[in-house]
Design an enzyme around this catalytic site. Structure first.
Site, PDB file in Angstrom:
ATOM      1  N   ASP A   8       0.818  -1.215   0.000  1.00  0.00           N
ATOM      2  CA  ASP A   8       0.000   0.000   0.000  1.00  0.00           C
ATOM      3  C   ASP A   8       0.857   1.273   0.000  1.00  0.00           C
ATOM      4  O   ASP A   8       2.013   1.262   0.424  1.00  0.00           O
ATOM      5  CB  ASP A   8      -0.925  -0.023   1.224  1.00  0.00           C
ATOM      6  CG  ASP A   8      -2.127   0.881   1.029  1.00  0.00           C
ATOM      7  OD1 ASP A   8      -2.412   1.275  -0.121  1.00  0.00           O
ATOM      8  OD2 ASP A   8      -2.778   1.215   2.037  1.00  0.00           O
ATOM      9  N   ASN A  64     -10.573  -2.489  -5.515  1.00  0.00           N
ATOM     10  CA  ASN A  64      -9.709  -1.728  -6.439  1.00  0.00           C
ATOM     11  C   ASN A  64     -10.265  -1.726  -7.856  1.00  0.00           C
ATOM     12  O   ASN A  64      -9.949  -0.845  -8.656  1.00  0.00           O
ATOM     13  CB  ASN A  64      -8.284  -2.298  -6.490  1.00  0.00           C
ATOM     14  CG  ASN A  64      -7.494  -2.132  -5.223  1.00  0.00           C
ATOM     15  OD1 ASN A  64      -6.607  -2.913  -4.917  1.00  0.00           O
ATOM     16  ND2 ASN A  64      -7.799  -1.090  -4.453  1.00  0.00           N
TER      17      ASN A  64
END
Ligand code: FPP
Ligand code: MG
Length: 261
Positions: free
Chosen positions: A40, A88
């Site tokens: 991330d 996502n």
């Protein structure tokens, strides 16, 4: 100018010394067999560096290769990387196109990269692969086919992956097996259930690392992470250094894993 040069040399020396010291320390302890990585902070890193968010994923992609090599050198047998979650998939078309482009490069590289053969890595993609485009699905199949002869190390690539979806998919397969009379309902236990997951009963992650300072799993290996040690670090994925990984492993080694006992 000369001061800056001396400063950078000294810092490099200190960094190398610290890395070696950590490495020696970590090698004496029990190595995690399975590490999960949540990559991330790529876009935030890019923005802070003055790049476009897409550049963050490009640098993040290069970093994946570096970190995997560190893991294989350390003797960590299974690594699972979270490349793309089902959430996502709601990102902009431009961003997704770039991520799928990188994924294609990645799977193509698996077909050619000597490191995959050197470390005998079996590659497997996990997730709702049917939502991916045909070219990517084809490359995934080729990479899996090419590496299925290896059993020493394993790399799971979580793409279009969601932990809840994985559990639902396993449940559906179990119901199907029961309806077909291949499985007795009374035989269903945790071991049997985990065999129906994408990871097919493989070893659960001992340690899950998330970069970027966010402290949650976002559905990553939801079932398999029940007893994993979690390690959150403030650095963004593209800037993770070997000492960050070694510190995470050292912390894992210091924690007493009790599995509720
Ligand atoms: C999270 O960072 C990361 C992703 C959504 C994608 C990660 C993918 C790569 C690094 C490249 C692809 C790798 C392979 C092996 C095919 P973010 O976009 O959420 O960044 P942010 O947290 O700063 O917004
Ligand atoms: Mg993010």
């Amino acid at each position: 100018m000369i001061i800056n040069w001396i400063r950078s040399r000294v810092l490099k020396y200190i960094y190398e010394y610290y890395e070696k010291k950590l490495l020696n320390e970590v090698r004496k302890g029990k190595m995690p067999e399975h590490i999960g990585l949540i990559l991330d902070g790529n876009r935030r890193w890019a923005i802070e560096m003055g790049f476009s968010p897409e550049k963050g994923h490009e640098f993040g992609f290069e970093k994946v290769k570096e970190v995997l090599k560190w893991c294989w050198e350390l003797g960590i047998n299974i690594v699972t990387i979270y490349v793309l979650s089902t959430e996502n998939l709601n990102r902009s078309k431009e961003e997704l196109d770039n991520l799928f482009r990188l994924a294609k490069i990645g799977f193509r590289e698996i077909l050619e990269n000597p490191e995959i053969d050197r470390y005998k890595v079996r590659v497997k993609a996990i997730g709702k692969l049917e939502v991916l485009d045909d070219e990517l699905i084809d490359l995934i199949k080729k990479a899996e086919e090419k590496t299925k002869k290896y059993s020493e190390n394993k790399l799971y690539i979580a793409i279009a992956y969601g932990g809840r979806t994985e559990i639902l998919d396993a449940t559906k397969k179990i119901v199907e097996a029961v309806l077909k009379g291949e499985l007795n309902i009374n035989d269903i236990n945790e071991d049997i259930f985990s065999k129906y997951l994408y990871t097919q009963g493989d070893k659960d992650p001992d340690l899950i690392i998330r970069t970027s300072g966010e402290e949650r799993l976002s559905g990553f290996l939801l079932w398999q992470s029940a007893y994993s040690e979690l390690y959150f670090m403030d650095v963004y994925w593209p800037e993770i250094r070997k000492i960050d990984l070694l510190r995470a492993i050292r912390t894992y080694q210091k924690r007493h894993r009790r599995f509720g006992r």
